[in-house]
Design an enzyme around this catalytic site. Structure first.
Site, mmCIF file in Angstrom:
data_model
loop_
_atom_site.group_PDB
_atom_site.id
_atom_site.type_symbol
_atom_site.label_atom_id
_atom_site.label_comp_id
_atom_site.label_asym_id
_atom_site.label_seq_id
_atom_site.Cartn_x
_atom_site.Cartn_y
_atom_site.Cartn_z
ATOM 1 N N GLN A 70 0.837 -1.191 0.000
ATOM 2 C CA GLN A 70 0.000 0.000 0.000
ATOM 3 C C GLN A 70 0.880 1.252 0.000
ATOM 4 O O GLN A 70 1.869 1.299 -0.732
ATOM 5 C CB GLN A 70 -0.955 -0.088 1.192
ATOM 6 C CG GLN A 70 -1.813 -1.361 1.119
ATOM 7 C CD GLN A 70 -2.882 -1.433 2.192
ATOM 8 O OE1 GLN A 70 -3.602 -0.477 2.465
ATOM 9 N NE2 GLN A 70 -3.001 -2.590 2.818
ATOM 10 N N THR A 72 3.606 3.930 1.336
ATOM 11 C CA THR A 72 4.735 4.046 2.236
ATOM 12 C C THR A 72 5.455 5.358 1.963
ATOM 13 O O THR A 72 5.224 6.018 0.948
ATOM 14 C CB THR A 72 5.697 2.851 2.121
ATOM 15 O OG1 THR A 72 6.584 2.838 3.243
ATOM 16 C CG2 THR A 72 6.511 2.920 0.841
ATOM 17 N N ALA A 142 10.060 -1.687 6.275
ATOM 18 C CA ALA A 142 9.004 -2.062 5.331
ATOM 19 C C ALA A 142 9.614 -2.854 4.186
ATOM 20 O O ALA A 142 10.828 -2.793 3.938
ATOM 21 C CB ALA A 142 8.316 -0.812 4.796
ATOM 22 N N GLY A 155 12.317 -3.850 -2.901
ATOM 23 C CA GLY A 155 13.046 -4.502 -1.818
ATOM 24 C C GLY A 155 12.601 -4.055 -0.449
ATOM 25 O O GLY A 155 11.418 -4.167 -0.104
ATOM 26 N N ILE A 156 13.536 -3.495 0.345
ATOM 27 C CA ILE A 156 13.268 -3.199 1.742
ATOM 28 C C ILE A 156 13.648 -1.754 2.062
ATOM 29 O O ILE A 156 14.388 -1.112 1.316
ATOM 30 C CB ILE A 156 14.030 -4.155 2.683
ATOM 31 C CG1 ILE A 156 15.549 -3.906 2.594
ATOM 32 C CG2 ILE A 156 13.702 -5.616 2.360
ATOM 33 C CD1 ILE A 156 16.364 -4.660 3.631
ATOM 34 N N ALA A 157 13.135 -1.264 3.197
ATOM 35 C CA ALA A 157 13.502 0.063 3.698
ATOM 36 C C ALA A 157 13.584 -0.003 5.213
ATOM 37 O O ALA A 157 12.632 -0.426 5.872
ATOM 38 C CB ALA A 157 12.471 1.107 3.270
ATOM 39 N N CYS A 173 1.218 1.583 5.049
ATOM 40 C CA CYS A 173 0.882 0.186 4.735
ATOM 41 C C CYS A 173 -0.540 -0.173 5.140
ATOM 42 O O CYS A 173 -0.864 -1.347 5.374
ATOM 43 C CB CYS A 173 1.881 -0.771 5.381
ATOM 44 S SG CYS A 173 3.566 -0.519 4.789
#
Length: 227
Positions: A70, A72, A142, A155-157, A173
């Site tokens: 969703q 971010t 996230a 990927g990621i944060a 999210c």
């Protein structure tokens, strides 16, 4: 396998262009896999499941994106790690890949004495905050991915030291309950530098996904439980 760190903030459209081009080249066997560590200028991104009402106030540019999830926020002080990996060579299992990303985050946080946890009903990695009351938890990291021809994008944060008030422009999210918030390493009282986070991300990536040396064979991350 290539490991790249960008020192200056990277615009979101530029990041998408680089990811798309690299993923296509990886799928064709024309380029090695890439993990790219960057920061973005302040912005919001909307995943494929984003709900319009979760954009509370468009304080920063809003970008539509093909990743799952969703709304971010991305911005300075947040380490974003974009992973372009060939799941055909590793393990063509999206659930297992997501679990491996979560494990990468959790192991990274553990090196800074932070216990990150998964939640079956909420995406991301969470930290319990008992000082605020029973059941209170904050998201510290996230993740959101897209897979094209079995090559991963996005990927990621991990929140290292972002301006946490910037998250108030969205329902992060889609999680709106008051007992769930957002935190960072700095908010938890841990003055960790971005360079320290980067070094730990690389070492923990190798534990989960295999060595990042160019000649190394990729790991299949079979030891990480899917959920």
């Amino acid at each position: 396998m290539e490991w790249r760190v960008s020192d200056a903030p990277v615009g979101y459209d530029e990041a998408l262009r680089v990811m798309d081009e690299r993923a296509a080249a990886i799928a064709q066997g024309a380029a090695p896999e890439l993990v790219w560590l960057i920061e973005h200028p302040p912005l919001y991104t909307a995943g494929t499941s984003a709900k319009p009402q979760d954009l509370v106030e468009a304080r920063f540019p809003v970008h539509q994106t093909g990743r799952g999830g969703q709304f971010t926020y991305h911005g300075p002080g947040q380490r974003v790690a974009y992973a372009m990996l060939d799941l055909n060579r590793r393990k063509p299992d999206v659930r297992a890949y997501v679990a491996a990303l979560e494990e990468w985050i959790i192991r990274t946080l553990a090196d800074f004495n932070v216990r990150g946890e998964r939640r079956d009903d909420r995406v991301g990695v969470w930290v319990q905050r008992p000082e605020r009351g029973a059941g209170y938890e904050d998201k510290i990291a996230a993740l959101g991915i897209r897979v094209r021809k079995w090559v991963t994008l996005h990927g990621i944060a991990i929140n290292v030291e972002p301006e946490l008030s910037h998250f108030s422009g969205i329902v992060p999210c889609g999680v709106s309950e008051q007992r769930y918030g957002v935190t960072s390493l700095a908010d938890l009282g841990l003055p960790v530098s971005m360079a320290e986070v980067d070094m730990t991300l690389r070492s923990k990536f190798e534990e989960v996904f295999g060595a990042t040396a160019k000649a190394a064979e990729p790991a299949a991350f079979d030891t990480i439980p899917a959920r």
